[in-house]
Design a protein around this motif. Sequence first.
Motif, short mmCIF file in Angstrom:
data_model
loop_
_atom_site.label_atom_id
_atom_site.label_comp_id
_atom_site.label_asym_id
_atom_site.label_seq_id
_atom_site.Cartn_x
_atom_site.Cartn_y
_atom_site.Cartn_z
N TYR A 73 0.84 -1.21 0.00
CA TYR A 73 0.00 0.00 0.00
C TYR A 73 0.87 1.26 0.00
N SER A 132 1.05 3.79 -3.15
CA SER A 132 0.60 5.16 -2.94
C SER A 132 1.69 6.15 -3.34
N ILE A 150 -9.60 5.39 -4.93
CA ILE A 150 -9.47 4.31 -3.95
C ILE A 150 -9.38 2.96 -4.66
N VAL A 151 -10.17 2.80 -5.73
CA VAL A 151 -10.17 1.55 -6.48
C VAL A 151 -8.78 1.28 -7.07
N THR A 182 -5.88 2.36 -5.99
CA THR A 182 -4.97 2.02 -4.90
C THR A 182 -5.17 0.57 -4.47
N ILE A 183 -6.43 0.14 -4.34
CA ILE A 183 -6.71 -1.23 -3.91
C ILE A 183 -6.21 -2.24 -4.93
N VAL A 184 -6.51 -2.00 -6.22
CA VAL A 184 -6.12 -2.93 -7.28
C VAL A 184 -4.61 -3.08 -7.35
N THR A 224 -2.37 -2.21 -5.06
CA THR A 224 -1.83 -2.72 -3.79
C THR A 224 -1.95 -4.23 -3.73
N LEU A 225 -3.12 -4.76 -4.05
CA LEU A 225 -3.32 -6.21 -4.05
C LEU A 225 -2.42 -6.89 -5.08
#
Length: 312
Positions: A52, A56, A257-258, A260-262, A264-265
């Motif tokens: 993350y 970021s 946010i989407v 960052t999530i994609v 990051t995962l």
Amino acid sequence: MKDNYIPLQANRDFGGIITVYFDFFKQNIKNFTNVFISYNGVFLIGLLITSYLLVSGFLGFIAQEFNNDSFVDGNEFELDHYLYLGIGGFLFVIILIGVAFLNYSLSTSYMIKYVETRDENVDKKEVWELAKSQFGNIFLFVLLLIPIYFVFVIAAVILAFIPLLGFIGQYIVQFFLTAWVGVSFFEMIQKKKGVTEALGEGWKLVTTNFWKSVGVNFILGLLLGILMMIALFVPGIIIGIYTFHVVENNVDYSQSIVSTIVYTLGTCIVLIIAVYGQCLSQFVNGILYYALHEKAYNENTRATIEQIGQND
């Protein structure tokens, strides 16, 4: 079941080592994965946090490079993402050392317990207890790897100046080093030897069987690399499709946010698969260790002959 036990303590040729590795892999992959997940929980969470922070930071710098209109205060934005990258990079190094420390121990201890119990259903608590009992030596071993790999880097730089032969030489040295470190680590845990004594024994075993050691690590390293790429195929496609969507629709990924999530995962999955691949590569040197050790000392052969004599 004990009837399905694959004897590892045997003098095998190049092809035999590769065959037995995949037999062991197929038989033990499920049980070892359970061990891996059980004792890597903290590190897996740490990898998620690290992913993350790194994502970021990188997304922020990419957005800044393209003069994203969402900036409110450019200097503050830049400082925040330097902070993300700095903390993420620091955590990554710490976690990487911890992961190397733990998973070299787990994969080695698992194989040793497999040989001792002659049972594919290795108890994960026994694996942990064996690894934990050697943490002092393991820590010293990891510390000694720093100057060893430093010398390797110097050798690689020197070889880089030699056209073609230098390129080939780099890979030979790399796979030799992998074999030496892996075999020495097994010797240390299996025989409960000191670090320098284990490295000395590992050096003797690997140099005596130089091309077999290098060749096994090259072939199985290549095949494991392909296996890891296949494992990354599906998440790679998903991230690729999402990235295409971001570019085509001019999505503000630095604030999404989407996004960052994609990402990051995706980063976390890559790191986890890399860590898991490290364990599988140590199994390569476990098979190699038992083959080289049996060739040098015939311990298992002599024990079998003695047992037959006692039965007679």
